[in-house]
Design a protein around this motif. Structure first.
Motif, short mmCIF file in Angstrom:
data_model
loop_
_atom_site.label_atom_id
_atom_site.label_comp_id
_atom_site.label_asym_id
_atom_site.label_seq_id
_atom_site.Cartn_x
_atom_site.Cartn_y
_atom_site.Cartn_z
N HIS A 124 4.92 15.28 45.75
CA HIS A 124 5.31 16.45 44.95
C HIS A 124 6.55 16.11 44.14
O HIS A 124 7.61 15.82 44.70
CB HIS A 124 5.58 17.63 45.88
N PHE A 125 6.44 16.13 42.83
CA PHE A 125 7.55 15.79 41.94
C PHE A 125 8.07 17.06 41.27
O PHE A 125 7.31 17.83 40.69
CB PHE A 125 7.08 14.80 40.87
N LYS A 126 9.41 17.26 41.35
CA LYS A 126 10.04 18.46 40.83
C LYS A 126 11.03 18.11 39.71
O LYS A 126 11.63 17.03 39.71
CB LYS A 126 10.77 19.21 41.95
N THR A 127 11.22 19.06 38.80
CA THR A 127 12.04 18.79 37.62
C THR A 127 13.54 18.76 37.93
O THR A 127 14.31 18.15 37.18
CB THR A 127 11.78 19.85 36.54
N GLU A 128 13.98 19.42 39.01
CA GLU A 128 15.42 19.52 39.26
C GLU A 128 16.02 18.26 39.88
O GLU A 128 17.25 18.15 40.04
CB GLU A 128 15.75 20.74 40.14
N ILE A 129 15.18 17.31 40.27
CA ILE A 129 15.66 16.05 40.85
C ILE A 129 15.47 14.94 39.83
O ILE A 129 14.34 14.63 39.44
CB ILE A 129 14.90 15.73 42.16
N PRO A 130 16.57 14.33 39.32
CA PRO A 130 16.50 13.42 38.17
C PRO A 130 15.41 12.34 38.21
O PRO A 130 14.63 12.25 37.25
CB PRO A 130 17.91 12.82 38.13
N PRO A 131 15.29 11.52 39.28
CA PRO A 131 14.24 10.49 39.25
C PRO A 131 12.82 11.10 39.19
O PRO A 131 11.93 10.56 38.53
CB PRO A 131 14.45 9.73 40.57
N GLN A 132 12.65 12.23 39.87
CA GLN A 132 11.34 12.89 39.85
C GLN A 132 11.07 13.49 38.47
O GLN A 132 9.94 13.46 37.98
CB GLN A 132 11.30 13.98 40.92
N ALA A 133 12.11 14.04 37.84
CA ALA A 133 11.98 14.59 36.49
C ALA A 133 11.59 13.50 35.50
O ALA A 133 10.83 13.73 34.55
CB ALA A 133 13.28 15.25 36.05
N GLU A 134 12.09 12.28 35.75
CA GLU A 134 11.76 11.15 34.88
C GLU A 134 10.28 10.79 35.01
O GLU A 134 9.61 10.48 34.02
CB GLU A 134 12.63 9.95 35.23
N VAL A 135 9.75 10.85 36.23
CA VAL A 135 8.33 10.62 36.46
C VAL A 135 7.50 11.65 35.71
O VAL A 135 6.51 11.33 35.03
CB VAL A 135 8.00 10.65 37.97
N ILE A 136 7.89 12.92 35.82
CA ILE A 136 7.18 14.00 35.13
C ILE A 136 7.21 13.80 33.62
O ILE A 136 6.21 14.00 32.93
CB ILE A 136 7.77 15.37 35.51
N PHE A 137 8.37 13.37 33.11
CA PHE A 137 8.52 13.13 31.67
C PHE A 137 7.51 12.07 31.20
O PHE A 137 6.83 12.24 30.19
CB PHE A 137 9.95 12.67 31.37
N HIS A 138 7.41 10.97 31.94
CA HIS A 138 6.47 9.91 31.58
C HIS A 138 5.02 10.39 31.69
O HIS A 138 4.17 10.04 30.87
CB HIS A 138 6.67 8.68 32.46
N LEU A 139 4.74 11.20 32.72
CA LEU A 139 3.39 11.72 32.89
C LEU A 139 2.99 12.62 31.72
O LEU A 139 1.86 12.54 31.21
CB LEU A 139 3.27 12.49 34.21
N LYS A 140 3.91 13.46 31.26
CA LYS A 140 3.63 14.33 30.11
C LYS A 140 3.38 13.49 28.86
O LYS A 140 2.52 13.81 28.03
CB LYS A 140 4.78 15.30 29.90
N ASN A 141 4.11 12.37 28.72
CA ASN A 141 3.87 11.46 27.61
C ASN A 141 2.47 10.86 27.68
O ASN A 141 1.78 10.73 26.67
CB ASN A 141 4.91 10.33 27.60
N ILE A 142 2.05 10.52 28.90
CA ILE A 142 0.71 9.96 29.10
C ILE A 142 -0.36 10.98 28.70
O ILE A 142 -1.35 10.65 28.03
CB ILE A 142 0.52 9.52 30.58
N ILE A 143 -0.15 12.22 29.10
CA ILE A 143 -1.10 13.29 28.75
C ILE A 143 -1.19 13.43 27.24
O ILE A 143 -2.29 13.54 26.68
CB ILE A 143 -0.68 14.62 29.42
#
Length: 295
Positions: A124-143
């Protein structure tokens, strides 16, 4: 964009192609409730919620996902989803690792460790935790890249996926797993559930009898019903109906078949019952749903 066919409990279909084994699926449900029946596949998967909230179950763990968050599903893990909001939209990125690494690549030890459950990735990746937010950012780019498919999108997608796993290992977004007796018992239960789901998938267009399912996994019908309810939160009948409706949804989006033919194709021999189950699950009739795509 591809349309996800949820009728595949164990998804034997190829996601993407041999040269680029990755696929993006967009799913929207307009009624709270089950949005993804239990299934598993041989690829990795990231699921990103863009609208609403949903509880995704991965093996035995329930995870509440809010808009802007994502989850990771390892290959072979049983997973399902249940929307808590009337409108829920999520993107699923399903991919094999063969285009990211190979046996003779130094990077392979990381992916092999995930596949063999030596490493358990954060789920589970959440936006409020910097490394996890970075993962989400890359995933949104992939989408975005898989949606637009601009020139060289394949290079961007591959680099972003490698970045996601690099970030995860560098920031310890994983744990090293030690198997114990409890894990072995859980694994056996999951294996039994997979056998049941496989039987339902292989016979989903036919009349499925409880006694036949019980014989396929060597359980009594009574224990089978109890076991299935405990593992999935659904009765076998509800699960079969839900899976068949998801198949019908896919056909209604892309097929010119009549409503009656689609109902028969999905294992419903009574059109009135099909309409009733469909409306309960989708909050509209099959005809109303089909009109959204053929106007």
């Amino acid at each position: 964009m591809n349309i996800l066919s949820f009728e595949k409990l164990k998804e034997y279909k190829q996601h993407g192609d041999t040269m680029f084994p990755i696929a993006l699926y967009s799913v929207t449900h307009n009624v709270a409730g089950r949005i993804l029946p239990h299934h598993w596949h041989s690829e990795f998967e990231f699921i990103y919620i863009s609208v609403g909230e949903a509880v995704f179950t991965i093996d035995d763990e329930d995870i509440l996902i809010k808009a802007g968050e994502c989850i990771f599903v390892n290959c072979g893990q049983l997973h399902s989803g249940f929307s808590k909001t009337d409108v829920c939209t999520y993107f699923s990125v399903v991919f094999g690792t063969e285009f990211l690494t190979n046996t003779f690549d130094a990077c392979n030890k990381f992916f092999d460790g995930i596949k063999t459950n030596k490493y358990k990735m954060l789920q589970h990746f959440k936006t409020e935790i910097p490394p996890q937010a970075e993962v989400i950012f890359h995933l949104k780019n992939i989408i975005d890249e898989l949606t637009d498919k601009d020139i060289a999108y394949e290079l961007i997608v591959k680099s972003k996926l490698l970045s996601i796993f690099g970030i995860s290992f560098r920031n310890s977004l994983y744990t090293t797993v030690l198997n114990d007796h409890k894990d072995l018992l859980s694994s056996k239960r999951h294996s039994t559930l997979k056998q049941i789901l496989s039987y339902i998938y292989q016979n989903h267009s036919k009349k499925i009898k409880l006694i036949d399912i019980s014989h396929s996994v060597n359980l009594t019908p009574q224990y089978l019903c109890k076991f299935f309810k405990e593992m999935t939160g659904m009765s076998i009948v509800d699960y079969i109906n839900h899976s068949r409706i998801e198949t019908a949804i896919s056909l209604l989006k892309i097929s010119t078949l009549s409503i009656t033919d689609i109902a028969l194709e999905c294992g419903f021999d009574n059109i009135s019952y099909f309409n009733r189950v469909f409306k309960k699950q989708m909050n509209c009739s099959p005809t109303e749903f089909k009109l959204q795509f053929f106007q």
